[in-house]
Scaffold this motif. Structure first.
Motif, short mmCIF file in Angstrom:
data_model
loop_
_atom_site.label_atom_id
_atom_site.label_comp_id
_atom_site.label_asym_id
_atom_site.label_seq_id
_atom_site.Cartn_x
_atom_site.Cartn_y
_atom_site.Cartn_z
N GLU A 292 0.81 -1.22 0.00
CA GLU A 292 0.00 0.00 0.00
C GLU A 292 0.85 1.27 0.00
O GLU A 292 0.44 2.31 -0.50
CB GLU A 292 -0.90 0.04 1.25
N ASN A 293 2.00 1.22 0.59
CA ASN A 293 2.77 2.44 0.80
C ASN A 293 3.94 2.64 -0.14
O ASN A 293 4.61 3.65 -0.06
CB ASN A 293 3.26 2.48 2.25
N SER B 200 1.67 12.14 4.28
CA SER B 200 1.54 12.21 5.74
C SER B 200 0.34 11.36 6.20
O SER B 200 0.37 10.76 7.26
CB SER B 200 1.38 13.66 6.20
N LEU B 201 -0.72 11.35 5.37
CA LEU B 201 -1.88 10.53 5.68
C LEU B 201 -1.46 9.06 5.76
O LEU B 201 -1.78 8.34 6.70
CB LEU B 201 -2.93 10.72 4.58
N ASP C 211 -1.19 6.11 8.79
CA ASP C 211 -1.71 4.77 8.57
C ASP C 211 -0.69 3.70 8.97
O ASP C 211 -1.03 2.73 9.63
CB ASP C 211 -2.05 4.64 7.07
N ILE C 212 0.57 3.94 8.56
CA ILE C 212 1.64 2.98 8.90
C ILE C 212 1.75 2.81 10.40
O ILE C 212 1.79 1.69 10.92
CB ILE C 212 3.01 3.45 8.34
N LEU C 213 1.75 3.94 11.13
CA LEU C 213 1.89 3.88 12.59
C LEU C 213 0.75 3.06 13.21
O LEU C 213 0.97 2.22 14.09
CB LEU C 213 1.88 5.29 13.19
N ARG D 232 -0.96 0.75 11.72
CA ARG D 232 -0.81 -0.67 11.39
C ARG D 232 0.30 -1.33 12.21
O ARG D 232 0.16 -2.47 12.63
CB ARG D 232 -0.50 -0.82 9.87
N VAL D 233 1.40 -0.58 12.45
CA VAL D 233 2.51 -1.14 13.26
C VAL D 233 2.01 -1.41 14.68
O VAL D 233 2.29 -2.45 15.28
CB VAL D 233 3.73 -0.19 13.29
N GLY D 234 1.20 -0.46 15.20
CA GLY D 234 0.60 -0.65 16.53
C GLY D 234 -0.23 -1.92 16.57
O GLY D 234 -0.12 -2.73 17.49
N GLN D 235 -1.05 -2.08 15.51
CA GLN D 235 -1.92 -3.26 15.40
C GLN D 235 -1.08 -4.54 15.39
O GLN D 235 -1.36 -5.50 16.11
CB GLN D 235 -2.73 -3.15 14.09
#
Lengths: 226, 130
Positions: free
Chosen positions: A11-12, A23-24, A28-30, A32-35
């Motif tokens: 996606e990125n 930036s959006l 999103d990455i952050l 997903r990394v948290g998830q």
């Protein structure tokens, strides 16, 4: 789990992104990394790794205390032996030197000719006895030296035990850090052993329901009428 | 004072401890001493050996000292044999369990020669009165 990391990368990675979109996507990455981190933690918990880690971390202080006890007891034993040698050795020296001087004295007496037969017999017996005394004290002294030298194990085993203890402490610290980082601290509770086969109490003064000397054993038995 | 021919059995899985107790008994004038390294061996020796006194450890492989003590008390020919426990087990439950199982005395390790002497004398005294 169907490879969320691969989809994040997919996606990125497109190269045609504008700055606003950028930036959006970063946010999103952050998320997903948290998830991902939460998933990983849940999987670890599911497999029981967190419990294993906790058990290991709890077992180490116990193992360390036991090693400490071994070091303490062997040191005490070595000290007792060395103290006994310190007492016995001068006693042997005294017997040895007194015997030697007595032997000399009797030899001088025997060299003069004016003594009766019985007297010289007694003197020879005394001499023979003194000879034994001298020989035996010499041999005992050698054995005492041997006993003393055998105590060098305390130094050597003590050093090895200290190294193992330092290593254990290091591992314990790291494991605890892993636990602190990945687990709520509230769940740490200790299972108290309840059996009649506990072996030596390494810290009887601070243990519950444990006697710390013979007097307390006697008092307890007295109080029960035995 | 007790008969110097009193036949002792020392039951302990550590040979060093058996040696220490044997030497202490020798100092006290008792030379008729045999050893066993666990409860099973101890019980076998007791059944075949005309022993007068047992000094036993608690924590041993195969059969522990408490189980051996209970077996002694349950055996008609051994039931009245005096048993002194000499052990590192120092929880109150242990001492109570040993007393209830019929131990004649309880000494905690590490112990001194004086303590062993005192407990033995006390047991012999009680046996004479009984």
């Amino acid at each position: 789990m169907n490879s969320p990391l691969a989809s994040i990368i997919e996606e990125n990675l497109p190269q045609h992104l504008t700055t606003a979109e950028d930036s959006l996507k970063n946010e999103d990455i952050l998320t997903r990394v948290g998830q991902l981190t939460r998933d990983l933690h849940q999987n670890l918990s599911g497999l029981g790794f967190d419990k294993l880690l906790q058990n290991a971390a709890e077992a180490i202080p116990n193992a360390r205390d036991r090693l400490d006890y071994v070091a303490k007891m062997t040191e005490q034993a070595a000290d007792k032996v060395l103290n006994a040698i310190d007492v016995a050795s001068p006693l042997q020296d005294e017997i040895c030197s007194a015997g030697k001087s007595l032997e000399k004295k009797w030899q001088t007496v025997l060299e003069s000719t004016s003594f009766k037969k019985q007297y010289s017999e007694a003197a020879s017996d005394t001499l023979a006895f003194l000879k034994i005394t001298n020989d035996n004290t010499e041999k005992t002294k050698q054995q005492l030296l041997e006993i003393m030298m055998a105590q060098d194990f305390q130094d050597l085993t003590g050093q090895v035990i200290k190294k193992v203890m330092a290593l254990a402490q290091d591992i314990e610290k790291q494991l605890l850090q892993v636990l602190v980082d990945f687990k709520q601290p509230s769940v740490v509770k200790h299972d108290v052993e309840n059996s009649l086969l506990n072996g030596p109490q390494i810290d009887p003064k601070n243990a519950v329901n444990v006697v710390s000397d013979q007097q307390q054993v006697d008092d307890l038995l007295d109080s029960l009428g035995f | 004072m007790a008969n110097p021919d009193t036949k002792f059995l020392i039951v302990d899985d550590f040979s060093t401890m058996r040696r220490i107790v044997r030497n202490l008994l020798k100092e006290l004038g008792f030379t008729n001493v045999d050893e066993a390294e666990d409860g099973v061996m101890g019980l076998n020796k007791l059944k075949n050996g005309n022993f007068d006194f047992v000094i036993s450890d608690w924590n041993m492989p195969n059969m522990d000292g408490l189980t051996m003590l209970k077996s002694i008390r349950a055996d008609a020919t051994l039931a009245s044999l005096p048993v002194l426990m000499v052990t590192a087990e120092s929880k109150k439950e242990n001492i109570i369990a040993a007393a209830q199982a019929g131990a004649n005395g309880y000494v905690v390790k590490p112990f001194t020669a004086a303590t062993l002497d005192e407990k033995l004398s006390k047991i012999f005294e009680k046996l004479l009165k009984a």
